[in-house]
Design an enzyme around this catalytic site. Structure first.
Site, PDB file in Angstrom:
ATOM      1  N   ASP A   1       0.791  -1.272  -0.037  1.00  0.00           N
ATOM      2  CA  ASP A   1      -0.084  -0.116   0.072  1.00  0.00           C
ATOM      3  C   ASP A   1       0.867   1.270   0.019  1.00  0.00           C
ATOM      4  OD1 ASP A   1      -1.878   1.899   0.609  1.00  0.00           O
ATOM      5  OD2 ASP A   1      -2.765   1.000   2.291  1.00  0.00           O
TER       6      ASP A   1
ATOM      7  N   ASP B   1      -3.638   7.231  -3.071  1.00  0.00           N
ATOM      8  CA  ASP B   1      -3.350   6.394  -2.277  1.00  0.00           C
ATOM      9  C   ASP B   1      -3.760   4.854  -2.864  1.00  0.00           C
ATOM     10  OD1 ASP B   1      -3.323   4.638   0.150  1.00  0.00           O
ATOM     11  OD2 ASP B   1      -4.999   6.061   1.042  1.00  0.00           O
TER      12      ASP B   1
ATOM     13  N   HIS C   1     -11.528   6.788   2.472  1.00  0.00           N
ATOM     14  CA  HIS C   1     -11.585   8.027   3.172  1.00  0.00           C
ATOM     15  C   HIS C   1     -11.511   9.029   2.156  1.00  0.00           C
ATOM     16  CE1 HIS C   1      -7.158   7.682   2.751  1.00  0.00           C
ATOM     17  NE2 HIS C   1      -7.387   6.285   2.860  1.00  0.00           N
TER      18      HIS C   1
ATOM     19  N   HIS D   1      -6.490  11.663   5.471  1.00  0.00           N
ATOM     20  CA  HIS D   1      -7.656  11.142   6.047  1.00  0.00           C
ATOM     21  C   HIS D   1      -8.585  12.136   6.473  1.00  0.00           C
ATOM     22  CE1 HIS D   1      -4.807   7.652   6.906  1.00  0.00           C
ATOM     23  NE2 HIS D   1      -5.813   7.156   6.013  1.00  0.00           N
TER      24      HIS D   1
ATOM     25  N   GLU E   1     -11.329   1.936  -0.307  1.00  0.00           N
ATOM     26  CA  GLU E   1     -10.062   0.567  -0.068  1.00  0.00           C
ATOM     27  C   GLU E   1     -11.202  -0.294   0.802  1.00  0.00           C
ATOM     28  OE1 GLU E   1      -7.279   1.432   3.077  1.00  0.00           O
ATOM     29  OE2 GLU E   1      -7.989   3.539   3.115  1.00  0.00           O
TER      30      GLU E   1
ATOM     31  N   GLU F   1      -7.077  -1.043  -3.224  1.00  0.00           N
ATOM     32  CA  GLU F   1      -7.269   0.292  -2.834  1.00  0.00           C
ATOM     33  C   GLU F   1      -7.227   1.303  -4.258  1.00  0.00           C
ATOM     34  OE1 GLU F   1      -5.052   2.362   0.154  1.00  0.00           O
ATOM     35  OE2 GLU F   1      -6.585   3.930   0.427  1.00  0.00           O
TER      36      GLU F   1
END
Ligand code: MN
Ligand code: MN
Length: 314
Positions: free
Chosen positions: A102, A113, A173, A181, A206, A300
């Protein structure tokens, strides 16, 4: 009248350009994180040291983006999230491991992300597929007006119908400039909130599928920290050194203890972390784990919510 019209046109043009510029950085961050994961993918095999994956991914991001939005995480088997190598990490990928990588990059605060899981044991393919399917289902739902809870319910449904459990404590998020976040969350389970997706928002979608109960717990000894945007008086000189490095180099983003361990003495680093944690200026991102023997997969991607749907950047 003529002037007014041309002013409006100018304004419209200016707004348009700004929007375009804004998305350009988000898109570029996406391209870089995607390429970083492509470097990691062929390294996922028995015998590879986790730190070699982590350092290759982070090096690529540092060379191509403004910075790292989250330390590269490599999660083995029952680990769900927030493991990154400590200094001199000797952990090696073993035969049959389930491996998640990740990573996140940013261009002037515009973030990407993204994560994948690889099963080195073909028997775990269905677990990998469950999180891939759940994330894809969620991404397809991303459009203005979509209810985040409906998306959470669909994620839960997709993972449960594959015979697994979603991780309840981990969510997708919202992303905002310099804010990994942000306020809105995309849960992996159904819930009661009425919050909706809006045009122009950016999300990291994710999902996590588990062979266990879907409940993760914190491990001691976190490896990732984040400074809170508050000022506190500090006593130790080492803490001042810690703060000056972290604020300058990592901005508001989470960082790995390993990065500072390369720049500071071990005892000083530990003392700085202790002082700042006690003063609530530093928060740990604990390693999250399922029960021993269980397995967790993750998938994700980052999306921009457009007028009629979404654009995937990773
Ligand atoms: Mn991530
Ligand atoms: Mn994320």
């Amino acid at each position: 009248m003529v002037n007014k019209v041309s002013d409006e046109k100018l304004d419209a043009k200016k707004d348009g350009d700004e929007t375009e510029d804004e998305w350009a950085k988000w898109r570029q961050a996406g391209v870089i994180a995607k390429a970083a994961l492509d470097i990691a993918r062929p390294m996922v095999k028995p015998g590879t040291k986790l730190i070699d994956i982590v350092e290759s991914v982070e090096k690529y991001i540092l060379e191509n983006a403004s910075g790292i939005a989250f330390p590269c995480n490599v999660s083995l088997n029952s680990i769900a999230a927030h493991y990154t190598s400590p200094l001199n990490d000797e952990t090696v990928i073993e035969d049959g491991d389930l491996v998640t990588v990740d990573c996140g990059a940013h261009i002037d605060g515009c973030i990407s992300d993204t994560a994948f899981t690889i099963a080195l044991n073909p028997e775990h393919e269905s677990l990998v597929k469950a999180s891939v399917d759940a994330t894809n289902v969620a991404i397809r739902m991303m459009r203005p007006g979509a209810k985040l809870n409906t998306i959470g319910a669909l994620i839960e449904d997709t993972i449960k119908s594959a015979g697994f459990e979603p991780i309840k404590q981990l969510s997708g998020h919202q992303l905002q400039e310099y804010e990994l976040h942000s306020e809105k969350q995309v849960p992996c389970v159904s819930g009661k909130s009425e919050v909706k997706v809006e045009e122009g928002e950016i999300y990291a979608i994710e999902t996590f599928a588990s062979t266990g109960s879907g409940n993760v717990t914190d491990l001691p000894n976190p490896l990732i920290y984040q400074l809170l945007p508050i000022r506190v008086p500090v006593r130790f000189r080492g803490t001042k050194q810690f703060l000056s490095i972290a604020r300058r180099e990592y901005k508001e983003f989470p960082f790995a203890e390993r990065w500072l361990a390369e720049k500071m003495k071990h005892a000083t680093l530990k003392m700085a972390i202790r002082e700042l944690t006690q003063k609530s200026a530093l928060i740990p991102h604990h390693i999250l784990t399922e029960e021993k023997g269980e397995l967790v997969s993750q998938h994700e991607h980052t999306v921009i919510v457009t007028e009629n749907g979404h654009e995937r950047t990773t």
